[in-house]
Write a protein that holds these residues in place. Structure first.
Motif, PDB file in Angstrom:
ATOM      1  N   UNK A   4      36.623 -52.724  25.254  1.00 18.94           N
ATOM      2  CA  UNK A   4      35.628 -52.282  26.225  1.00 18.94           C
ATOM      3  C   UNK A   4      35.262 -53.385  27.224  1.00 18.94           C
ATOM      4  N   UNK A   5      35.733 -54.621  26.996  1.00 21.69           N
ATOM      5  CA  UNK A   5      35.388 -55.721  27.894  1.00 21.69           C
ATOM      6  C   UNK A   5      35.871 -55.485  29.320  1.00 21.69           C
ATOM      7  N   UNK A   6      37.153 -55.073  29.554  1.00 18.25           N
ATOM      8  CA  UNK A   6      37.549 -54.801  30.948  1.00 18.25           C
ATOM      9  C   UNK A   6      36.706 -53.720  31.592  1.00 18.25           C
ATOM     10  N   UNK A   7      36.337 -52.703  30.809  1.00 19.20           N
ATOM     11  CA  UNK A   7      35.499 -51.644  31.363  1.00 19.20           C
ATOM     12  C   UNK A   7      34.133 -52.166  31.777  1.00 19.20           C
ATOM     13  N   UNK A   8      33.541 -53.046  30.947  1.00 20.13           N
ATOM     14  CA  UNK A   8      32.239 -53.610  31.295  1.00 20.13           C
ATOM     15  C   UNK A   8      32.346 -54.481  32.535  1.00 20.13           C
ATOM     16  N   UNK A   9      33.456 -55.210  32.639  1.00 21.56           N
ATOM     17  CA  UNK A   9      33.646 -56.056  33.827  1.00 21.56           C
ATOM     18  C   UNK A   9      33.752 -55.192  35.078  1.00 21.56           C
ATOM     19  N   UNK A  10      34.526 -54.098  34.979  1.00 23.27           N
ATOM     20  CA  UNK A  10      34.676 -53.223  36.142  1.00 23.27           C
ATOM     21  C   UNK A  10      33.354 -52.569  36.525  1.00 23.27           C
ATOM     22  N   UNK A  11      32.509 -52.300  35.545  1.00 20.48           N
ATOM     23  CA  UNK A  11      31.234 -51.645  35.843  1.00 20.48           C
ATOM     24  C   UNK A  11      30.162 -52.623  36.300  1.00 20.48           C
ATOM     25  N   UNK A  12      30.422 -53.917  36.156  1.00 24.70           N
ATOM     26  CA  UNK A  12      29.399 -54.901  36.523  1.00 24.70           C
ATOM     27  C   UNK A  12      29.226 -54.947  38.040  1.00 24.70           C
ATOM     28  N   UNK A  14      28.524 -57.579  39.807  1.00 25.45           N
ATOM     29  CA  UNK A  14      29.219 -58.747  40.365  1.00 25.45           C
ATOM     30  C   UNK A  14      30.661 -58.397  40.701  1.00 25.45           C
ATOM     31  N   UNK A  15      31.329 -57.678  39.778  1.00 28.94           N
ATOM     32  CA  UNK A  15      32.724 -57.310  40.029  1.00 28.94           C
ATOM     33  C   UNK A  15      32.834 -56.391  41.239  1.00 28.94           C
ATOM     34  N   UNK A  16      31.932 -55.394  41.324  1.00 28.17           N
ATOM     35  CA  UNK A  16      32.013 -54.449  42.440  1.00 28.17           C
ATOM     36  C   UNK A  16      31.729 -55.129  43.769  1.00 28.17           C
ATOM     37  N   UNK A 179      44.178 -64.031  50.457  1.00 25.89           N
ATOM     38  CA  UNK A 179      43.815 -63.268  49.251  1.00 25.89           C
ATOM     39  C   UNK A 179      43.013 -64.136  48.286  1.00 25.89           C
ATOM     40  N   UNK A 180      43.535 -65.362  48.030  1.00 24.63           N
ATOM     41  CA  UNK A 180      42.824 -66.267  47.115  1.00 24.63           C
ATOM     42  C   UNK A 180      41.454 -66.637  47.677  1.00 24.63           C
ATOM     43  N   UNK A 181      41.440 -66.974  48.982  1.00 26.20           N
ATOM     44  CA  UNK A 181      40.185 -67.352  49.611  1.00 26.20           C
ATOM     45  C   UNK A 181      39.205 -66.179  49.622  1.00 26.20           C
ATOM     46  N   UNK A 182      39.743 -64.966  49.881  1.00 23.34           N
ATOM     47  CA  UNK A 182      38.888 -63.780  49.886  1.00 23.34           C
ATOM     48  C   UNK A 182      38.244 -63.533  48.538  1.00 23.34           C
ATOM     49  N   UNK A 183      39.033 -63.689  47.471  1.00 24.80           N
ATOM     50  CA  UNK A 183      38.469 -63.509  46.126  1.00 24.80           C
ATOM     51  C   UNK A 183      37.417 -64.574  45.837  1.00 24.80           C
ATOM     52  N   UNK A 184      37.727 -65.827  46.232  1.00 21.53           N
ATOM     53  CA  UNK A 184      36.752 -66.897  45.999  1.00 21.53           C
ATOM     54  C   UNK A 184      35.472 -66.681  46.775  1.00 21.53           C
ATOM     55  N   UNK A 185      35.626 -66.335  48.059  1.00 24.38           N
ATOM     56  CA  UNK A 185      34.443 -66.066  48.879  1.00 24.38           C
ATOM     57  C   UNK A 185      33.666 -64.877  48.320  1.00 24.38           C
ATOM     58  N   UNK A 186      34.392 -63.845  47.859  1.00 27.54           N
ATOM     59  CA  UNK A 186      33.729 -62.678  47.281  1.00 27.54           C
ATOM     60  C   UNK A 186      32.908 -63.033  46.058  1.00 27.54           C
ATOM     61  N   UNK A 187      33.479 -63.876  45.182  1.00 18.04           N
ATOM     62  CA  UNK A 187      32.750 -64.279  43.970  1.00 18.04           C
ATOM     63  C   UNK A 187      31.502 -65.078  44.346  1.00 18.04           C
ATOM     64  N   UNK A 189      29.810 -65.149  47.240  1.00 14.63           N
ATOM     65  CA  UNK A 189      28.813 -64.314  47.908  1.00 14.63           C
ATOM     66  C   UNK A 189      28.141 -63.363  46.926  1.00 14.63           C
ATOM     67  N   UNK A 190      28.939 -62.779  46.021  1.00 10.33           N
ATOM     68  CA  UNK A 190      28.362 -61.849  45.043  1.00 10.33           C
ATOM     69  C   UNK A 190      27.366 -62.553  44.140  1.00 10.33           C
ATOM     70  N   UNK A 191      27.726 -63.749  43.672  1.00 10.39           N
ATOM     71  CA  UNK A 191      26.827 -64.478  42.780  1.00 10.39           C
ATOM     72  C   UNK A 191      25.566 -64.927  43.518  1.00 10.39           C
TER      73      UNK A 191
END
Length: 465
Positions: A4-12, A14-16, A179-187, A189-191
């Motif tokens: 259930x861990x991947x599901x919880x991550x997807x529902x978080x 921060x992930x969205x 892509x890498x920079x986008x993921x990093x910036x996304x994390x 900004x989300x946090x």
């Protein structure tokens, strides 16, 4: 649990948020890069295609004005001037027969049938590349002359296509970086965006563990989340104040109820011990009844305050002469004033008729007069001043007693609040709460002015009639 861990991550959240930020960043960057690459490709290719088009225009002009033979002779002389021609030319007759061909040595040309078919099919531009490693890449164009002949021209596109290939590699590298920079910036900004919510959750968890002093830190960003944190902290302050008030109220209620109950119990125990006369037993019952009346008065007053504050209090509104009520209450408390050696005086001006419930107004006057006399020193003076101003009837009860401490002023109208912490003077701490609630139910109000050691003045208003 682990499944259930991947599901919880997807529902978080921060992930969205990370996925949303990354998608917008990557998508917009890729669109810009694709547009830039397409424009660059068009600019680079258009220059080579313009050169070929200029040649075809020149050949068409010569063929139209001088004939096909003159065109072939012109091309032969033009290519003879160079040790090695730098472009390809083939002329097909109206019937499709090859009339003339010139090509740089070393070119690996496409099969003749394929090249001629492309030209006859009307393809304006086409690229052809060798299948061999390191083979050439060539671009061709064709045009039908006025006499029916077909002229095919071509140029070497290896350098241009190699340049574009390098741009493709650079583009792919930049895409991966984006892509890498986008993921990093996304994390990040989300946090950062959710940091106030994490602080809020931490504060709620601390409160759940019993720490009522927990607060959500504000960041000075002056945004919606900062406003939410401020509102949450304000709510916690109010809740803390209410809880403290409830604790004080319970302490006061417990004290005020325990005292008469203890007295009643003591009377009962004394009455049960030994033989007592009928008169002694009657006196014991009267004492119990008196203590019971104190308990009933406390509970009745609390219920009256609740009814008034919630709008459930029944009022018999009528035209009431407050002057008469003031004189009646003053006469009632005259004996108390004499016992305390306090002078009680009335000062009434003009018409004091108001729209009110006479019984409830008596409660208001009785509580204010009782407090004024209770807290006045021997030889003091209590003045009741009635007047009419701007359609309202105003009544001021002023004493020259001990006054009210500044720290007690904001709370004197709270239920069961006692400024006299030692409880040296008898009272329930409900009188002023009832006064304010009853006046509010009438559409009136009350205000207080006080100075420690010099006395207090309570002024209330009622709608005039």
């Amino acid at each position: 649990m682990f499944s259930s861990l991947p599901g919880r991550i997807r529902r978080s959240t921060v992930f969205r948020l990370t996925a949303s930020y990354a998608f917008l960043y990557i998508a917009s960057s890729l669109v810009l890069f694709v547009i830039a690459y397409v424009l660059l490709t068009q600019v680079v290719r258009s220059q080579d295609q313009k050169n070929l088009s200029d040649k075809l225009n020149e050949y068409a002009y010569i063929e139209r004005t001088k004939g096909l033979g003159a065109l072939i002779e012109f091309i032969r002389r033009d290519t003879a001037e160079y040790e090695e021609p730098d472009y390809f030319v083939r002329i097909l007759g109206p019937a499709g027969a090859e009339l003339f061909t010139v090509a740089p040595s070393g070119w690996e040309l496409p099969p003749r049938a394929e090249l001629d078919a492309q030209a006859r099919d009307g393809a304006q531009w086409w690229l052809w590349g060798s299948q061999k490693a390191g083979g050439g890449v060539y671009e061709f164009s064709a045009r039908r002359m006025s006499g029916g002949a077909l002229v095919i021209v071509g140029s070497d596109a290896r350098q241009r296509e190699h340049l574009l290939s390098e741009f493709q590699v650079i583009f792919l590298f930049i895409t991966g970086t984006v892509v890498v920079l986008g993921l990093g910036v996304g994390v990040v900004l989300a946090r950062r965006t959710l940091a106030p919510l994490r602080d809020l959750i931490a504060a709620v968890n601390s409160i759940g563990r019993g720490s009522m002093d927990a607060r959500v830190p504000t960041r000075g960003a002056d945004d919606e989340l900062d406003e939410l944190a401020s509102l949450f902290n304000s709510m916690l302050e109010r809740i803390s104040t209410l809880i403290q008030g409830m604790r004080d109220t319970l302490d006061n209620v417990a004290h005020d109820l325990r005292t008469p109950l203890t007295r009643a119990k003591a009377v009962v125990e004394v009455a049960l011990q030994g033989n007592h006369s009928r008169e002694e037993l009657r006196e014991a019952l009267m004492d119990i009844a008196e203590e019971n009346e104190r308990i009933r008065a406390t509970l009745t007053t609390l219920m009256d305050i609740s009814e008034a504050e919630t709008g459930a209090m029944r009022l018999d509104i009528a035209r009431v002469d407050l002057a008469g009520l003031l004189e009646e209450c003053a006469e009632l408390y005259e004996d108390v004033a004499q016992e305390n050696a306090v002078e009680l005086a009335l000062d009434l001006e003009g018409d004091l008729h108001a729209l009110a419930d006479a019984g409830r107004v008596r409660q208001v006057l009785a509580n204010l007069l009782d407090n004024a006399l209770k807290y006045s020193d021997v030889g003091g003076r209590v003045t009741v001043h009635g007047r009419r101003e701007q359609g309202l009837v105003l009544v001021t009860v002023r004493d020259r007693g001990v006054g009210i401490a500044p720290e007690d002023m904001p709370r004197i109208f709270e239920r069961l609040y006692r400024g006299d912490k030692s409880r040296s003077r008898r009272g329930l701490g409900l009188g002023l709460s009832l006064v304010r609630a009853v006046l509010a139910a009438h559409g009136g109000a009350i205000a207080v002015e006080s100075e420690p050691g010099k006395g207090s003045a309570f002024t209330f208003s009622l709608p005039g009639a």
